[in-house]
Design an enzyme around this catalytic site. Structure first.
Site, PDB file in Angstrom:
ATOM      1  N   HIS A 283     -38.710 -71.429  43.932  1.00 33.28           N
ATOM      2  CA  HIS A 283     -39.954 -71.113  43.229  1.00 33.28           C
ATOM      3  C   HIS A 283     -39.515 -70.300  42.021  1.00 33.28           C
ATOM      4  CE1 HIS A 283     -42.484 -71.906  46.849  1.00 33.28           C
ATOM      5  NE2 HIS A 283     -41.495 -71.390  47.515  1.00 33.28           N
TER       6      HIS A 283
ATOM      7  N   CYS B  84     -40.342 -76.446  48.010  1.00 32.19           N
ATOM      8  CA  CYS B  84     -40.389 -75.793  49.321  1.00 32.19           C
ATOM      9  C   CYS B  84     -41.184 -76.576  50.382  1.00 32.19           C
ATOM     10  CB  CYS B  84     -40.913 -74.380  49.142  1.00 32.19           C
ATOM     11  SG  CYS B  84     -40.469 -73.280  50.485  1.00 32.19           S
TER      12      CYS B  84
ATOM     13  N   ARG C 299     -36.357 -65.045  57.729  1.00 33.51           N
ATOM     14  CA  ARG C 299     -36.667 -65.939  56.618  1.00 33.51           C
ATOM     15  C   ARG C 299     -35.590 -65.814  55.551  1.00 33.51           C
ATOM     16  NH1 ARG C 299     -41.690 -67.845  56.709  1.00 33.51           N
ATOM     17  NH2 ARG C 299     -41.775 -68.338  54.501  1.00 33.51           N
TER      18      ARG C 299
END
Ligand code: GLN
Length: 244
Positions: free
Chosen positions: A193, A93, A129
């Site tokens: 993640h 990320c 997001r």
């Protein structure tokens, strides 16, 4: 056999359990009798990055990225030297964003990237997001598998020439995009993640093989019992309503 990892900005770049990636590499090495050395490198610390087989940077919020990017830019030559020496690089990320041209956060603040690759990242605003579970069809060095993870990023990464895989569910490099991450055989960047490696043992072993290659050339890793890892991945796939 021996292997070494340099875990950069371990104290700042560690979102959603990214440190679990290190734990998985330790576990898979231990099971195979590979002696693994894990060193950390924080802001201002002197380390010869090219001495390591694997370099890892986890994800981080905009604040952390802002705190460390100048230190990272100061290491550009050292990272290039490590790449020339065959170090394998895993980036999650925020770490992935750093290797591109630049990152502009949701407030319009720009952080210069290392510029190793053409891609760049821009967040449209603070409100939107890419959040949720993600499934990615990967075909890495001839091995195909479905990787799963969790993403939470505002940044939209544009201009990736060699993505890590095709998005089956989730967003990936951009909102509702078809592609996720970056992979060029030596650098693997991803928005996954979860952390990434516990549910994707294929990627964990790929990284270990790449790291070992630097020292020993081609190495065949002893297979491990990945029943638990497979079960964990299948639970996520079922939640995403994906048939294996
Ligand atoms: N701050 C970056 C973004 O929001 C990276 C976030 C992360 O590492 N999860 O895009």
């Amino acid at each position: 056999m021996e292997l070494s990892i340099i875990w950069m900005y371990h104290d700042l770049m560690d979102l959603y359990g990214d440190r679990g990636n290190i734990e998985v590499l330790k576990y898979r090495c231990k099971k195979r009798g590979i002696k693994l050395q894990v060193d950390t490198c924080g802001i201002g610390e002197e380390k010869d990055l090219s001495a390591y087989d694997i370099l890892f940077i986890g994800g981080g919020a905009d604040r952390e990225q802002g705190l460390l990017y100048q230190d990272l830019l100061g290491r550009k030559q050292a990272i290039q030297k490590a790449m020339n020496a065959g170090t394998f690089i895993l980036l999650i990320c925020g770490g992935y964003q750093f290797f591109g041209q630049y990152y502009i956060d949701g407030d319009g603040r720009q952080i210069e990237g290392l510029g190793f690759f053409e891609y760049f990242t821009k967040a449209p605003d603070r409100a939107r997001r890419c959040i949720g579970n993600i499934a990615v069809e990967c075909s890495l060095d001839g091995e195909s598998f479905l990787a799963v993870g969790f993403e939470n990023h505002g940044g939209q990464t544009i201009g990736v020439q060699t993505p890590l895989g095709k998005v089956i569910k989730g967003h990936g490099n951009q909102f509702q995009s078809s592609w996720e991450g970056f992979y060029n055989g030596q650098v693997l960047g991803t928005y996954m993640h979860g952390p990434l490696l516990p549910k994707n043992p294929e990627i964990a072993d790929l990284i270990l093989r790449k790291g070992l290659y630097r020292r020993y050339g081609k190495v065949d890793l002893e297979p491990l019992d990945d029943a638990l890892e497979t079960k964990a991945r299948n639970v996520m796939l079922a939640r995403m309503q994906i048939q294996k």
